[in-house]
Design an enzyme around this catalytic site. Structure first.
Site, PDB file in Angstrom:
ATOM      1  N   ALA A 214       0.743   4.876  -6.725  1.00 23.05           N
ATOM      2  CA  ALA A 214       0.252   5.400  -7.995  1.00 23.05           C
ATOM      3  C   ALA A 214      -0.073   6.889  -7.927  1.00 23.05           C
ATOM      4  CB  ALA A 214      -0.981   4.623  -8.436  1.00 23.05           C
TER       5      ALA A 214
ATOM      6  N   HIS B 237       1.084   5.464   3.174  1.00 23.76           N
ATOM      7  CA  HIS B 237       2.060   5.897   2.165  1.00 23.76           C
ATOM      8  C   HIS B 237       3.264   6.505   2.877  1.00 23.76           C
ATOM      9  CE1 HIS B 237      -0.065   5.206  -1.667  1.00 23.76           C
ATOM     10  NE2 HIS B 237      -1.156   5.376  -0.933  1.00 23.76           N
TER      11      HIS B 237
ATOM     12  N   HIS C  11      -4.785   1.177   3.718  1.00 21.73           N
ATOM     13  CA  HIS C  11      -4.507  -0.142   3.112  1.00 21.73           C
ATOM     14  C   HIS C  11      -3.274  -0.830   3.710  1.00 21.73           C
ATOM     15  CE1 HIS C  11      -2.053   2.449   0.558  1.00 21.73           C
ATOM     16  NE2 HIS C  11      -3.043   2.765  -0.248  1.00 21.73           N
TER      17      HIS C  11
ATOM     18  N   ARG D 269      12.700  -7.600  13.323  1.00 20.78           N
ATOM     19  CA  ARG D 269      13.455  -6.583  14.054  1.00 20.78           C
ATOM     20  C   ARG D 269      12.910  -5.178  13.814  1.00 20.78           C
ATOM     21  NH1 ARG D 269      17.781 -10.091  12.603  1.00 20.78           N
ATOM     22  NH2 ARG D 269      18.120  -8.916  10.679  1.00 20.78           N
TER      23      ARG D 269
ATOM     24  N   GLY E 208      -7.111 -10.189  -3.944  1.00 18.77           N
ATOM     25  CA  GLY E 208      -6.266 -11.231  -4.503  1.00 18.77           C
ATOM     26  C   GLY E 208      -4.961 -10.726  -5.071  1.00 18.77           C
ATOM     27  N   HIS E 209      -4.724  -9.409  -5.028  1.00 17.50           N
ATOM     28  CA  HIS E 209      -3.505  -8.811  -5.568  1.00 17.50           C
ATOM     29  C   HIS E 209      -2.740  -8.023  -4.505  1.00 17.50           C
ATOM     30  CE1 HIS E 209      -5.156  -9.936  -9.418  1.00 17.50           C
ATOM     31  NE2 HIS E 209      -6.169  -9.100  -9.284  1.00 17.50           N
TER      32      HIS E 209
ATOM     33  N   ASP F 128     -10.386   0.579  -2.690  1.00 15.54           N
ATOM     34  CA  ASP F 128      -9.382   1.415  -3.353  1.00 15.54           C
ATOM     35  C   ASP F 128      -9.639   1.408  -4.862  1.00 15.54           C
ATOM     36  OD1 ASP F 128      -7.245   3.163  -3.508  1.00 15.54           O
ATOM     37  OD2 ASP F 128      -5.706   1.612  -3.390  1.00 15.54           O
TER      38      ASP F 128
ATOM     39  N   ALA G 206      -2.058   0.111  -9.088  1.00 11.03           N
ATOM     40  CA  ALA G 206      -2.694   1.431  -9.147  1.00 11.03           C
ATOM     41  C   ALA G 206      -4.169   1.289  -8.806  1.00 11.03           C
ATOM     42  CB  ALA G 206      -2.517   2.048 -10.532  1.00 11.03           C
TER      43      ALA G 206
END
Length: 409
Positions: free
Chosen positions: A155, A210, A231, A242, A264-265, A288, A333
């Site tokens: 995001a 990221h 995260h 591999r 949960g997401h 976050d 996001a």
């Protein structure tokens, strides 16, 4: 109004106490705080001795409820309807909103933006910290951007992503005046090696995140001084048989702490449980969270994260917060999570509470240099001499009371 610590004596007894170290619960426990620090703890009737003397004490009969350290959130973008990019007043409002959910110390995260804009944000947080950090609620800053991979930007505004030049790094460090607690860095970015050296040399924890980095490239960054994984599982390659990726590199390195968003997401609870089992004491629960976190039911369904619009979707599971996604798409996001909810979701998935509390307290504190030392009281633990940040939880793990440096208000 900022919560203030209390020099008065506070005694809680008849509790179940988790000290934040991962040790089993102390039954029939008592805890004494005074002068902003933990004075003593034990089990049985020894608490009575601490109620005598001049001035007396405020006494809480916990009646079997939980006593745990105040939560430490090292990755959060806002809360209570406010985004950190709005300025110091918004930072304080968000911190107070999360405090009501048990978070007594937090790091102020910023999404990718122009370096000069980020320097202004860092300077504002430095002012807050130097002024007392809202009674210690604000530990410092975290730059989640702009040194991220375009392909794994999540995001973050792609127009704001850039390479970490030495000039940019020095500018940001100067603006932060020693309060930049962590920075997320894609080790594949041009200049990343020198940036990592400059950040770590200034005492800033560097997180790999990221990124499209391989397991070997992430391991190289950890060998060079990176000590966090932003995260875990999100905005990076997953674990493939591999191509094991950055998560396995972090699991293999005893020096590295892995952030996890247990809402949960972002990560299935069983995947979070796998990390907590594989890396005991090295998983940090983070929120976050963006502005939608800690907003009462019935609040707005649209928010801003940096320059991007975020929409809330209904949660898929009972007890989970709404899912936050970029408007017009399906990209997650941030979150609408608070750490007390993360504990409840983890416990419902069968993760031991002592591991969850450790992941929400002492581990994140250690990851960003808030574990005490040099005259500073330790955060994230309940032990004699530690800062008296205490959360009382009910049997259902709902927050009953929050005390910051011994004060309740």
């Amino acid at each position: 109004m900022s919560p203030r610590g209390s020099s008065a004596r506070w005694v809680a007894h008849s509790a179940r106490l988790l000290d934040g170290t991962g040790a089993p619960a102390l039954e029939d426990a008592w805890l004494v705080t005074e002068g902003g620090r933990v004075v003593a703890l034990g089990s049985g009737v020894g608490w009575r001795e601490h109620t005598r003397g001049s001035g007396g004490a405020e006494v809480l009969d916990a009646a079997g409820r939980w006593l745990v350290p105040g939560f430490v959130d090292v990755h959060r973008h806002g809360g209570g309807g406010r985004s950190h990019e709005e300025g110091p007043d918004a930072v304080l409002a968000a911190a107070l909103a999360h405090r009501a959910h048990g978070t007594t110390a937090g790091v102020v995260s910023f999404v990718a933006d122009d370096v000069d804009v980020l320097a202004e944000h860092l300077s504002g947080v430095a002012d807050l910290v130097e002024a007392g950090g809202a009674g210690g609620l604000v530990l410092g800053s975290h730059l989640e951007g702009p040194f991220l991979a375009h392909a794994r930007r999540g995001a973050h505004d792609p127009a704001k992503l850039t390479d970490p030049t030495p000039a940019a790094v020095r500018h940001l460090l100067a603006a932060a005046r020693g309060t930049l607690r962590q920075v997320t860095l894609d080790p594949q970015r041009a200049g990343a090696d020198e940036a990592l050296r400059l950040f770590t040399g200034a005492g800033t924890a560097v997180a790999v995140g990221h990124t499209e980095a391989s397991c070997e490239q992430a391991a190289g960054a950890f060998d060079a001084g990176a000590r966090l994984l932003t995260h875990a599982f999100n905005a990076m390659p997953g674990i493939h048989h591999r191509a094991p990726g950055p998560v396995v590199a972090a699991l293999d390195d005893e020096r590295v702490v892995l952030e996890v968003i247990l809402d949960g997401h972002h990560v299935h609870p069983r995947a979070a449980a796998l990390l907590l089992t594989a890396a005991p004491g090295r998983v940090a629960l983070i929120t976050d969270a963006m502005a939608a976190a800690a907003v009462p039911p019935g609040g707005p369904s649209r928010y801003r994260l940096g320059g991007l619009e975020v929409v809330l979707e209904a949660p898929a599971a009972a007890g989970a917060p709404p899912r936050a996604v970029l408007a017009g798409g399906d990209t997650i996001a941030g979150s609408a999570l608070t750490l007390d909810v993360a504990l409840r979701l983890g416990a419902a998935a069968g993760i031991p509470l002592e591991a969850l509390v450790r992941a929400a307290t002492s581990t994140p504190a250690r990851a960003v240099g808030a574990a005490g030392g040099g005259g500073a009281a330790a955060r994230g633990v309940l032990a004699p001499g530690a800062r008296a940040d205490v959360v009382v939880l009910g049997e259902d793990l709902a927050v009953v009371e929050v005390r910051t440096a011994g004060g309740a208000g």
